[in-house]
Every structure is written in structure tokens, then in C-alpha cells.
Design an enzyme around this catalytic site. Structure first.
Site, mmCIF file in Angstrom:
data_model
loop_
_atom_site.group_PDB
_atom_site.id
_atom_site.type_symbol
_atom_site.label_atom_id
_atom_site.label_comp_id
_atom_site.label_asym_id
_atom_site.label_seq_id
_atom_site.Cartn_x
_atom_site.Cartn_y
_atom_site.Cartn_z
ATOM 1 N N GLU A 26 3.407 -1.755 6.265
ATOM 2 C CA GLU A 26 4.176 -2.993 6.336
ATOM 3 C C GLU A 26 5.507 -2.900 5.591
ATOM 4 O O GLU A 26 6.521 -3.426 6.060
ATOM 5 C CB GLU A 26 3.338 -4.120 5.722
ATOM 6 C CG GLU A 26 3.959 -5.484 5.853
ATOM 7 C CD GLU A 26 3.060 -6.552 5.242
ATOM 8 O OE1 GLU A 26 3.166 -7.696 5.674
ATOM 9 O OE2 GLU A 26 2.265 -6.223 4.345
ATOM 10 N N ASP A 27 5.513 -2.210 4.443
ATOM 11 C CA ASP A 27 6.665 -2.296 3.542
ATOM 12 C C ASP A 27 7.431 -0.990 3.350
ATOM 13 O O ASP A 27 8.377 -0.951 2.564
ATOM 14 C CB ASP A 27 6.191 -2.780 2.153
ATOM 15 C CG ASP A 27 5.608 -4.182 2.220
ATOM 16 O OD1 ASP A 27 6.070 -4.966 3.067
ATOM 17 O OD2 ASP A 27 4.690 -4.486 1.437
#
Length: 719
Positions: free
Chosen positions: A90-91
């Protein structure tokens, strides 16, 4: 969300927190598995390089801390690796393919199950959170380890919540208390549940937490001698009965005390005035023997014994619970269980984790959790809104259950205050959809009757029975609510399609043509332009008042090339209704139309057709929008009951209300409501809401009421 630091952290020696994790893992994992975990740390640290938490620490400290929490539960290497990498997809720039190549697809699937949906656009923060939660629950159903990682992630975030702003802190704390702590409890993970509740309580109500914590500390100091004497007495008695045991004194947490004060309207002193002990033994027979021992030492309180060994809780929890008269004037709460039950009570689904050997049997908490999750998957497939789904799940996370028996002896666990109708849906959706009544311990009860633990319940069904909107008020469980809503929506859609077809046919007839005159290609092109996938969707929208039949008929003729203002034919044709169209029709409360009345329909956007009597005082205003008015009438075979109101002027004497009610009942009419409109010393005016089949039935009811000598006048209301 991790923040990007101005400069990347410099590589150096192995951080202490990584060494501590490896030391934890060395107690139960082989060396090659620990090497895989170390590699996951290296990949994660490189991916998160330059990112920091709001505390200022390198971001990688968070996933490593999450892995450490899971290592305390002795979870397998794949779970630990997924915990370390749970934010990378996600990051960071780390790809799904690279992760799969390095660590295998099971790790990727675990990480994807935990990953939030921040990259998807939603209409609101609430919808985004609900959809994220829905996705996580479905991933849980495939692999229970997903929720273990998520709970550990939430626990570490709660431990470090102080760096957040006040508003965020309160929002996260409330979500923890409403969702994550109950999930931990539902999975039998009491250690996680207790810490999540305590941290959530402290963040949401810091002053209340501080006051209650201080009182607990002070009270424990005052009662230490009494607790020691009770524990010694228990130890002496159990030793004399040759029972190997260990005794643990139980201290209530600030949240459990606060929650009990709110729920039971008790003072802090009343809630705290209890001594609690847990007795842990080596076998089930010894548990029952120990129960006899403690009952011989102190007298038990009547009605306070519960056997969760014979009938485990829904989350797999097992224990004997009893409450005793203590020597110091306060009750003593005792829990008696085996070592294995104690491990499951503490760690739930994570106790004796069996993923490394697929052949190993799951513990009771794991098997019950999988049953619960499979039920959630069934609910999810019938629920189109993520927010509705999460509300249904919240209902199922109630901490208290009732335990009920089927006629064949199977035990079902339902939420507190569950009704016979809830029970029917827990047996099977088809049983619920066709339920008409129930028997509890062989006594006939209505479907809306609440049930009590220990009852044997049998559902009476009929092929003609079907859910009605009223059923939603009779159930408390998410499973039943979802099934009823799904059935009603399907019925409404079917009714709307059929009724919309009749309305469109009538509109074409009024234009001197028919729907068959519009070629299929023209119809399909028009549907595509209007963003409809199927013709049925247009018909349903017409019936629900979102589209006007006359306008749609003209638009279709225009698309075909015919003139849109073709000469209207005064067909005078009415749409006839028989009462089976309740999914799309509603009967106006302002005039209560009934079979035999002259009626009209009004298209109300989103609500469908609202039927009014022609003499209704609101009709002149409705006629100002003629395109929404529909000529309607009653079919010969009208079905169902219809609500009407009777205004009855009576002599103001004792027993009048009972006499009028009896007369209405004699005419085979149900009374839905009654109220006094006016009242003085001589007369009173009553307004009865009753159910009738048609105007003939209404006339029969009025005749029965008029015969009473206490009745002055009776008339339909409004006039």
C-alpha cells in the site's frame, strides 16, 4: 500513513528491536525460518526507507512490533513475514510480483487481506472504512491469520496512539471499542480484547479511565489481606481433596467496570464489591470435582452457576462459573477450567496454532470462528451496501449470547434478545422465509417472542408464508436482517418490473400504439444511452417513480423516428391492482384507501406509487403534476388487509373502550391502534385504526359498533 523523511536512514548494525524479535522466534521456529523472517525485515526496511511514524521513529519499527506481538502467540513464519510486510504493497514501491517471488503467494494473499482500500475512491470516509472492513472480513474467511495480523496491527497502533491529534485519537479509539475489541472477543482472544478495550477507554474517556484506575488501585490495597485469606482457604480445600491446581486472582479492568456501571446502572462501589478467582486444573473431571469442593467451602448463590464446559460459548470459551457467599460480606466469583481451556480463553483462535501441520485438528475456538466467518460470507453475498454489512456484523459482535437447542439436540448460539424468528434463520434461510410460528419447550409462541438460554425451539413453517417489512422489527441478528432485506428487495424488484410494464403499456396505448412497435435495436440503443443494462431496470424505475411512463413512451417513439406528440387516444383505461403489489405500492396514510374506494395513484420519486382516495383532501394538489398521476382501480380478486380509521363518538362511561373493541373484534377485524381525540365529562371521541378486507367488511364493522347503546356516531375518518 507513514511520512516520508527528508533523508534516508543510514544502514548500520542490526537494531535491538530486530534482535529481540529473532530471540522470541528462536523459542519455537527452526533456524531457516528465522532467516526468512530476517530477509523479510531487510526487504521491508528497504521499502520503507526514509518513512517515519508520527512519533518520529523509522516506520519499519511498527511492522516489526506487530510481528513481535504475533510471535508472543507463537504464530508460523508466514504470518510473521506478512506482518513485517503488511504495509508495503500500500505504502511503498514493492510490487506484488516481487513479494510473491521472494516469499511465496500465501504471504502475498495475507498482506492483500490486511491492506486497506485507500487507493479506491469512495463517497465518504464512512463508506471507505466499511468497504475496507468488509474486504478484511472476507479475507479472514479464507485465512484466519489475516485478522490476527490486523488485530496485532491495531493493538500496536493503540499502544502508540498518543502521537495522533485528538480528533483522530477519539475516532480510532471508538472504532477499536466498537469493532476490533468485539472481534477479538468473538475469536476468544481475551488478552487482546482486554488491552484493546483498556487502551480505547483511556483514549476516548481519559478522565473516567484515570478515576476508575485510581479507585481500583486503592481498593486492591485495602482488600489484599481478604483476598489472600480466601485464596489460602481455596488452596487448602483443593489440596485436601487431592486436586492439582493453580489459583489466579482476577482483577476487573477499568473498561469492564465502566461498561458494567453503564449497563446495569450500578455505582462504582457496587461493581467493585466482588472477589474474583480462577482455578486451573489438569482435566475436565477434576473441574467438576473442584466445583464440589468450593461449594463445600462456601455456599453458592442460587441461580448463578453456568456450565460453559458442557455448552461452550460461541467463541470456543469453556469454563465453569459459580458465585459464592464469601466470608467478608462480598460475593466470590469463581471460574474453573483446564490448562487447555485457559490457553484458549486467553489466546482463542491463536491457541495451539495448527497451520504448520494441516492434518492437525483445529481447536474449538478456531472451528467456531470459521463457522462464524462462513456465515458472514453468506450475509455479504446478500448485502449490497458495505455500511449495511458492517452494521449487521456489529449486531453479531454482542458479547452476550443465548444458547438454544434444536429438536434434535444441536446447540445454536444467538445474540442476546434473539427472537424465534432469529432462530428460524439460524436453522436455515428457507426455514426463516417460511416461518409462521414457533414452539419453545413444546409451547406455541409467536415469531417475535424473545428466547431464553436452554430452551428447545421448533419452527412451524408454511409454504405460503413469506417475509414482510414488519419482520425487520422482530429480529436482532445480522443474519436474519440480511436475509429478510434480501427477500424484500427481490420481491420489490419483481413487483416493480411487472407494474412498470403495465404502466408503460398503458402509456403507449394512450399514444395510439404499443411497445411492440419499437424495434429491439432501437430499444437497446435507448437503454444504453440511459445507462441501463437491462430493460427490467427501466421498468422498475418507472414503477418506483424515478421515471415517468408517458415521457419514456414518447422518448422511445422519438428514438424510433415517430412524432413524439402523436395524438392521444382517450382510452380511459385504468391500471387495476389486487393488493399483491405491496413491494411497489403504498397506501396513503392521509386517507387510507380500501378496496371499493375510487382511487388514483401518484408517482413519488424513490417511493413508487402512493395510492390515494379520490376524495382525499390532498388530491387537488397532486393533480397539479398530471404527468405523475395514474388512473387506477381495484381488480375483482383483491387480496390482503387494508388499514382504515374510524372516528367513534361515545358516552364517557367506564368500560366503553372495551365494549367498542369487542364489537370490532366480533366483526373479524384487527385493531392496530386506538387513541382519545377529545374527551369531556359526558362524551369522548375515539379514533380506532383497524384492518379490513374491503368496503363491505368496513360496513359490517360499522354496523357492529353502531348497535352499542354507548355509541352516538361512527364514521370513517377522514370523511
Amino acid at each position: 500513513m507513514p511520512r516520508r523523511a527528508a533523508a534516508r536512514s543510514k544502514p548500520g548494525a542490526t537494531p535491538d528491536y530486530v534482535r529481540a524479535l529473532e530471540q522470541q522466534l528462536s523459542r519455537y521456529l527452526p533456524r531457516q525460518q528465522i532467516a526468512r523472517v530476517r530477509r523479510a525485515y531487510e526487504v521491508g526496511a528497504a521499502a520503507h526507507a526514509g518513512q517515519t511514524r508520527q512519533t518520529g521513529e523509522p516506520y519499519i519499527t511498527h511492522p516489526v512490533a506487530v510481528a513481535g506481538i504475533l510471535a508472543e502467540l507463537r504464530l508460523d513464519a508466514e504470518t510473521i513475514i506478512a506482518a513485517i510486510l503488511h504495509d508495503t504493497l500500500e505504502d511503498t514501491e514493492l510490487t506484488r510480483e516481487a513479494m510473491g517471488t521472494e516469499f511465496g503467494m500465501p504471504v502475498v494473499e495475507l498482506v492483500e487481506g490486511v491492506t486497506k482500500l485507500d487507493k479506491v475512491r469512495f463517497r465518504s470516509r464512512q463508506e471507505a472504512d466499511a468497504e475496507s472492513f468488509r474486504k478484511m472480513l472476507l479475507a479472514m474467511a479464507r485465512d484466519l491469520r489475516v485478522i490476527l495480523i490486523k488485530l496485532a496491527d491495531r493493538l500496536h497502533n493503540m499502544r502508540t496512539l498518543g502521537a495522533k491529534e485528538t480528533q483522530s485519537r477519539r475516532r480510532i479509539a471508538r472504532e477499536t471499542l466498537e469493532i476490533y475489541a468485539p472481534i477479538a472477543q468473538r475469536l476468544g482472544m481475551n488478552r487482546f480484547k482486554a488491552e484493546l478495550q483498556d487502551l480505547g477507554f483511556r483514549a476516548l474517556y481519559p478522565d473516567r479511565h484515570r478515576v476508575i484506575s485510581a479507585r481500583i488501585k486503592a481498593m486492591l490495597g485495602n482488600r489484599r489481606e481478604a483476598m489472600t485469606r480466601i485464596e489460602e482457604a481455596l488452596h487448602v480445600r483443593l489440596t485436601a481433596d487431592k486436586l492439582r491446581h493453580r489459583i489466579v486472582s482476577r482483577i476487573k479492568s477499568p473498561w469492564s467496570i465502566y461498561d458494567k456501571m453503564r449497563a446495569e446502572q450500578k455505582s462504582l462501589a457496587q461493581v467493585m464489591d466482588v472477589y474474583g478467582f480462577r482455578i486451573v486444573l489438569d482435566s475436565v473431571p477434576h473441574c467438576y470435582q473442584a466445583l464440589g469442593s468450593v461449594h463445600g467451602l462456601y455456599k453458592p448463590l442460587d441461580g448463578r452457576f453456568k456450565d460453559f464446559i458442557a455448552i461452550p460459548k460461541a467463541n470456543g470459551y469453556q469454563s465453569l462459573h459459580t458465585v459464592l457467599f464469601g466470608p467478608f460480606g462480598a460475593p466470590i466469583e469463581i471460574q474453573i477450567r483446564t490448562e487447555d481451556m485457559d490457553a484458549i480463553a486467553d489466546r482463542g483462535v491463536a491457541a495451539h496454532w495448527a497451520y504448520k501441520t494441516a492434518a492437525a485438528p483445529a481447536n474449538s475456538a478456531q472451528s467456531r470462528a470459521r463457522e462464524w466467518l462462513s456465515g458472514l460470507v453468506d450475509q455479504e453475498s446478500d448485502t449490497h451496501s458495505s455500511i449495511e454489512f458492517i452494521e449487521n456484523v456489529k449486531v453479531d459482535l454482542f458479547p452476550d449470547e443465548v444458547y438454544l437447542f434444536t429438536p434434535k439436540g444441536k446447540i445454536l448460539s444467538l445474540p442476546r434478545n434473539a427472537t424465534a424468528l432469529d432462530f428460524a434463520y439460524f436453522v436455515h434461510t428457507d426455514v426463516g422465509n417460511h416461518a409462521v410460528a414457533a414452539r419453545a419447550d413444546k409451547k406455541l409462541i409467536p415469531l417475535r417472542a424473545p428466547l431464553s438460554s436452554g430452551q428447545t425451539v421448533e419452527i412451524v413453517t408454511a409454504a405460503s408464508a413469506a417475509p414482510s417489512p414488519q419482520w425487520l422489527d422482530w429480529v436482532v441478528s445480522g443474519r436474519a436482517r440480511t436475509a429478510i432485506r434480501h427477500h424484500l428487495k427481490r420481491l420489490q424488484h419483481e413487483d416493480a418490473v411487472e407494474f412498470g410494464h403495465r404502466m408503460l403499456d398503458r402509456a403507449f396505448t394512450a399514444l395510439g400504439t404499443s411497445l411492440e412497435a419499437v424495434p429491439t435495436a432501437v430499444l437497446e440503443r435507448y437503454l444504453a444511452e440511459q445507462k441501463y443494462k437491462r430493460f427490467e431496470e427501466l421498468l422498475a424505475d418507472i414503477a418506483l417513480g424515478n421515471r415517468v411512463a408517458d415521457t419514456e413512451a414518447q422518448a422511445l417513439l422519438l428514438a424510433h423516428g415517430d412524432h413524439p406528440h402523436a395524438a392521444r387516444v382517450a382510452s380511459g383505461e385504468k391500471i387495476l391492482i389486487n393488493g399483491s403489489e405491496r413491494g411497489v405500492l403504498t397506501f396513503a396514510n392521509c386517507c387510507h384507501p380500501a378496496p371499493g374506494d375510487d382511487i388514483m395513484g401518484y408517482l413519488s420519486a424513490g417511493k413508487g406509487i402512493v395510492v390515494h382516495r379520490l376524495e382525499c383532501p390532498n388530491v387537488p394538489e397532486l393533480r397539479k403534476a398530471p404527468e405523475r398521476c395514474i388512473e387506477m382501480g381495484w381488480a375483482a380478486d383483491v387480496q390482503g388487509d387494508y388499514r382504515v380509521e374510524l372516528r367513534i363518538d361515545v358516552a364517557n362511561k367506564p368500560g366503553v373502550l372495551a365494549q367498542v373493541a369487542a364489537a370490532i373484534a366480533e366483526a373479524s377485524s384487527n385493531i392496530e391502534n386506538v387513541e382519545y381525540k377529545e374527551r369531556d365529562t359526558e362524551t369522548a371521541t375515539l379514533l380506532f385504526t383497524i384492518e379490513i378486507a374491503n368496503r363491505k367488511h368496513l360496513a359490517d364493522v360499522i354496523r357492529h359498533v353502531r348497535r352499542l347503546h354507548v355509541v352516538n356516531t361512527v364514521r370513517r375518518y377522514p370523511l
